[in-house]
Design a protein around this motif. Sequence first.
Motif, mmCIF file in Angstrom:
data_model
loop_
_atom_site.group_PDB
_atom_site.id
_atom_site.type_symbol
_atom_site.label_atom_id
_atom_site.label_comp_id
_atom_site.label_asym_id
_atom_site.label_seq_id
_atom_site.Cartn_x
_atom_site.Cartn_y
_atom_site.Cartn_z
ATOM 1 N N SER A 151 23.558 -1.637 12.882
ATOM 2 C CA SER A 151 24.880 -1.076 13.130
ATOM 3 C C SER A 151 24.949 -0.738 14.625
ATOM 4 C CB SER A 151 25.082 0.194 12.304
ATOM 5 O OG SER A 151 24.290 1.235 12.835
ATOM 6 N N THR A 152 26.154 -0.431 15.092
ATOM 7 C CA THR A 152 26.278 -0.109 16.516
ATOM 8 C C THR A 152 25.402 1.099 16.862
ATOM 9 O OG1 THR A 152 28.232 1.192 15.990
ATOM 10 C CG2 THR A 152 28.599 -1.032 16.802
ATOM 11 N N ARG A 153 25.258 2.040 15.920
ATOM 12 C CA ARG A 153 24.445 3.227 16.202
ATOM 13 C C ARG A 153 22.957 2.887 16.240
ATOM 14 N NH1 ARG A 153 27.824 7.527 12.616
ATOM 15 N NH2 ARG A 153 29.526 7.660 14.107
ATOM 16 N N LYS B 24 36.117 3.516 19.431
ATOM 17 C CA LYS B 24 34.785 3.659 18.836
ATOM 18 C C LYS B 24 34.888 3.867 17.328
ATOM 19 C CE LYS B 24 30.729 4.241 17.706
ATOM 20 N NZ LYS B 24 30.018 3.013 17.397
ATOM 21 N N THR B 25 35.873 4.652 16.924
ATOM 22 C CA THR B 25 36.050 4.901 15.489
ATOM 23 C C THR B 25 36.345 3.600 14.743
ATOM 24 O OG1 THR B 25 36.935 7.072 16.052
ATOM 25 C CG2 THR B 25 37.350 6.300 13.823
ATOM 26 N N HIS C 60 35.479 0.518 15.806
ATOM 27 C CA HIS C 60 34.473 -0.529 16.044
ATOM 28 C C HIS C 60 33.131 -0.099 15.459
ATOM 29 C CE1 HIS C 60 32.048 -3.544 18.004
ATOM 30 N NE2 HIS C 60 31.357 -2.618 18.626
ATOM 31 N N HIS C 61 32.729 -0.728 14.358
ATOM 32 C CA HIS C 61 31.466 -0.366 13.716
ATOM 33 C C HIS C 61 30.396 -1.423 13.907
ATOM 34 C CE1 HIS C 61 33.369 2.950 11.745
ATOM 35 N NE2 HIS C 61 34.303 2.156 11.274
ATOM 36 N N ARG C 62 30.835 -2.670 13.952
ATOM 37 C CA ARG C 62 29.842 -3.745 13.942
ATOM 38 C C ARG C 62 29.409 -4.080 15.354
ATOM 39 N NH1 ARG C 62 32.969 -7.427 9.536
ATOM 40 N NH2 ARG C 62 32.611 -6.048 7.781
ATOM 41 N N TRP D 251 24.057 11.703 10.038
ATOM 42 C CA TRP D 251 23.493 10.367 10.300
ATOM 43 C C TRP D 251 22.016 10.481 10.668
ATOM 44 C CZ3 TRP D 251 21.592 8.680 15.120
ATOM 45 C CH2 TRP D 251 21.220 7.325 15.176
#
Lengths: 336, 114
Positions: free
Chosen positions: A323-325, A153-154, A156-158, A217
């Motif tokens: 973003s993934t978030r 996860k750290t 993988h951002h996109r 965030w």
Amino acid sequence: MTTVLAVAVSVLPVFLFLAALVLIDSYKLVALRAILLSIIAGVVAGLASYVVNVQLRPALDLDPAPYSMYVAPVVEEALKAAFVLYLLHRSRVGFVVDAAIHGFGIGTGFALLENLYYLRVNPDATLWTWIVRGFGTAIMHGGATAILAMVSKTLHHRPGAVRLYLLLPGLSVAVVLHSLYNHFLLQPLLATALIVLVFPWLSIAVFQHSERETGAWLGAGFDTDQELLRAVRSGQVSATPAGRYLHTVRSSFPAEVIVDMLCLLRLRAELAIHAKGVLMMREAGFDPAPDPALKDKFEELRYLERSIGKTGLLALHPFLHTSTRDLWQLNMLNEA
Amino acid sequence: MQTSVDRRGDVVTVHIAGSVDGLTAEGLQQVFTGELAAQHHNLVADFGGVEYTSSAGLRVLLATLKQARSRGGDLRLAGLNPDVLKVLELSGFTTILSVFDTVDGAVKSFGGRG
């Protein structure tokens, strides 16, 4: 020793660890249903591992000991990683904390199946055996996959397709930990004690760090979404970068699509504010009820996305927070 | 941001003017914390003079609400401008926070205590 005691000692600890991870997550990032799915995925990975191991060991002509040290960890961690890959690909993981919970859940399912299997084939094993399997091996399975998921996860951002090489560092760490455990470099009981002592501290440190990151965030994202919404609602969107950009592309799209793009920006901002509001309420210790109006909003979102089309969405990409978030928070709302 | 406090019965109203953002939210938190420490658990936040509140301001409201309710009181909001109200509605905060058009309405909602 009764079967009930053997089952309790070999299976309960890993579930209690998982429950503790869920409880110390103040944002309640993972719904119970999603945790159950991860556990089931772990059981499936355990079944698949059994099938592969039964075929592969004779094919490699290896004795059980070297196979369990060098090959089984690769097979088992890779199969557990498959569901982590799926979760990342579908933007179902937003933070390191929920990655850890999902990963530990997968390991829990795997350990559940494995220990039930050992109970069946070794019904007369001593209580120490089940203590080692319950507190040591099972927690190792959960912990290794949790580390795999957190590292992945750290990296993988996109959003969208996860590049497989991003999984390799986490997978390597998980395989090495698993292999070291299977080497029995330490006495089994000593290794178990080490896991029981180290894993909770490691989890707490990671969770505290991730919660600070989540809080930052939330704050920054909420304010940005609120600014965009204010601009759209007040008709001053043309003064924003998004508005200026839409002005430049208006000749490329029909007028109604430009209007839908504005509506999409507004709706995405509204949903993002809602998602972050829910997380802020959970952070403060409240448990807000799901909003029944969300279903209609998501239908509207899908309608707008269809109406705008792929080219239009691509053109809008710089201003849609993707973003993934950002995608994760929408999934969180949609599945509430 | 500026604040002033007045008291009617056992209801304390905190009048807020300006923007509640990352720079000013801590000051607002101190006002509420001071009232709670003085055993004033029925609180009204008068947002009549607030043009904008950031996430930091909303966190102050949530923390104060939590503390007030844990001591048997409540925090109620009054006089929100349409933009701030819209954000509170969208974020779902109005499902846990009571919102009134006027300070009088909010104070009276505490029953005979105002």
